[in-house]
Design a protein around this motif. Structure first.
Motif, PDB file in Angstrom:
ATOM      1  N   UNK A 128      42.911  45.035  50.939  1.00  0.00           N
ATOM      2  CA  UNK A 128      43.727  44.396  49.911  1.00  0.00           C
ATOM      3  C   UNK A 128      43.239  44.775  48.517  1.00  0.00           C
ATOM      4  N   UNK A 129      41.946  44.877  48.360  1.00  0.00           N
ATOM      5  CA  UNK A 129      41.375  45.196  47.048  1.00  0.00           C
ATOM      6  C   UNK A 129      41.756  46.588  46.569  1.00  0.00           C
ATOM      7  N   UNK A 154      44.388  37.727  43.259  1.00  0.00           N
ATOM      8  CA  UNK A 154      45.002  38.076  41.976  1.00  0.00           C
ATOM      9  C   UNK A 154      45.778  39.385  42.035  1.00  0.00           C
ATOM     10  N   UNK A 155      46.263  39.751  43.211  1.00  0.00           N
ATOM     11  CA  UNK A 155      47.047  40.971  43.355  1.00  0.00           C
ATOM     12  C   UNK A 155      48.526  40.639  43.142  1.00  0.00           C
ATOM     13  N   UNK A 156      49.212  41.319  42.226  1.00  0.00           N
ATOM     14  CA  UNK A 156      50.650  41.065  42.047  1.00  0.00           C
ATOM     15  C   UNK A 156      51.402  41.438  43.315  1.00  0.00           C
ATOM     16  N   UNK A 157      52.398  40.650  43.654  1.00  0.00           N
ATOM     17  CA  UNK A 157      53.057  40.795  44.955  1.00  0.00           C
ATOM     18  C   UNK A 157      54.569  40.914  44.835  1.00  0.00           C
ATOM     19  N   UNK A 201      48.353  40.196  34.629  1.00  0.00           N
ATOM     20  CA  UNK A 201      48.559  38.819  34.168  1.00  0.00           C
ATOM     21  C   UNK A 201      49.324  38.005  35.206  1.00  0.00           C
ATOM     22  N   UNK A 202      50.316  38.626  35.812  1.00  0.00           N
ATOM     23  CA  UNK A 202      51.069  37.935  36.861  1.00  0.00           C
ATOM     24  C   UNK A 202      50.152  37.612  38.034  1.00  0.00           C
ATOM     25  N   UNK A 203      49.351  38.591  38.438  1.00  0.00           N
ATOM     26  CA  UNK A 203      48.445  38.384  39.562  1.00  0.00           C
ATOM     27  C   UNK A 203      47.444  37.277  39.309  1.00  0.00           C
ATOM     28  N   UNK A 204      46.864  37.260  38.124  1.00  0.00           N
ATOM     29  CA  UNK A 204      45.858  36.249  37.789  1.00  0.00           C
ATOM     30  C   UNK A 204      46.484  34.854  37.762  1.00  0.00           C
ATOM     31  N   UNK A 205      47.664  34.736  37.166  1.00  0.00           N
ATOM     32  CA  UNK A 205      48.326  33.437  37.103  1.00  0.00           C
ATOM     33  C   UNK A 205      48.683  32.912  38.479  1.00  0.00           C
TER      34      UNK A 205
END
Length: 235
Positions: A128-129, A154-157, A201-205
């Motif tokens: 995943x990383x 925190x991976x954008x999906x 930013x999307x992933x972190x949020x």
């Protein structure tokens, strides 16, 4: 009481005739102390498979019609028309060179150079990383654990609108129509049209929300509260 891990499962069972008053939803929880993005693994896997200069879209799941790997392959042919620097990585039982049907499908679309099939792995966090974007192309799901795991790192999906995905995703992603390669390609292209900083930013949020909502401690607390409500005393 009858416990379901997903709201979609609860609704389905009520339609089957289960007593609605007995149904309780307690989502799966993850021990996030065991989930940490592994940058060393990211670099190693990408170097091993010559992915350093590519945007990597990864999918994790056993090979099965429900999991939609065929939909992803068809969508990939559309995505690559606009984003030729993308590579796709498939992880899961049956997603390897011994799967004649999968290999033929990828070859028929002329995508042999754009797909890396790693097969069944035990080092899922490492895999995943290595992804820039996680894609779940499923035709059917209940509570998709692997999507939850990817989001927690925190991976954008990108995902299809099945099972409890809409509940997990909230407003953080555009959901694709299940079983439709064009819809999936549109969702992937929308994600790829963003800068890497925007995707981060999307992933972190999303990851923050997932860790707050779906921890194993919260799941354990929900089970304990259910028992308290049933037996009338604190355990």
């Amino acid at each position: 009481k009858i416990i379901c891990v997903a709201e979609s499962a609860k609704e389905s069972h009520i339609k089957f005739g289960y007593a609605a008053s007995k149904m309780v939803v307690i989502p799966n929880g993850l021990d996030f102390t065991e989930f940490e993005f592994d940058n060393f693994a990211r670099l190693a896997i990408r170097a091993e498979h010559r992915l350093e200069d590519s945007v990597v879209i990864g999918c994790v799941g056993r090979y099965h019609e429900d999991k939609g790997q065929d939909v992803l392959v068809k969508a990939a042919s559309l995505v690559l028309q606009r984003n030729p620097n993308v590579k796709f990585v498939l992880v899961g039982r049956g997603c390897d060179s011994s799967n004649f049907a999968l290999v033929k499908l990828i070859k028929d679309f002329g995508l042999s150079g754009q797909f890396v099939c790693l097969g069944e792995r035990e080092d899922i966090i490492r895999c995943l990383s290595s992804f820039d974007v996680f894609c779940m192309p499923s035709r059917s799901e209940g509570f998709p654990n692997c999507l939850l795991e990817a989001m927690s790192l925190d991976i954008p999906c990108v995902a299809t609108d099945v099972g409890d995905v809409r509940y997990l995703a909230s407003d953080s992603m555009t959901l694709a129509e299940p079983g439709h390669p064009v819809s999936l390609a549109d969702s992937i292209n929308e994600m790829l049209s963003m800068s890497s900083e925007e995707r981060d930013r999307i992933g972190v949020g999303t990851g923050r929300k997932i860790r707050e909502t779906f921890s194993i401690d919260k799941t354990r607390g929900n089970f304990n509260q259910l028992y308290v409500n049933l037996v009338g005393k604190k355990l």
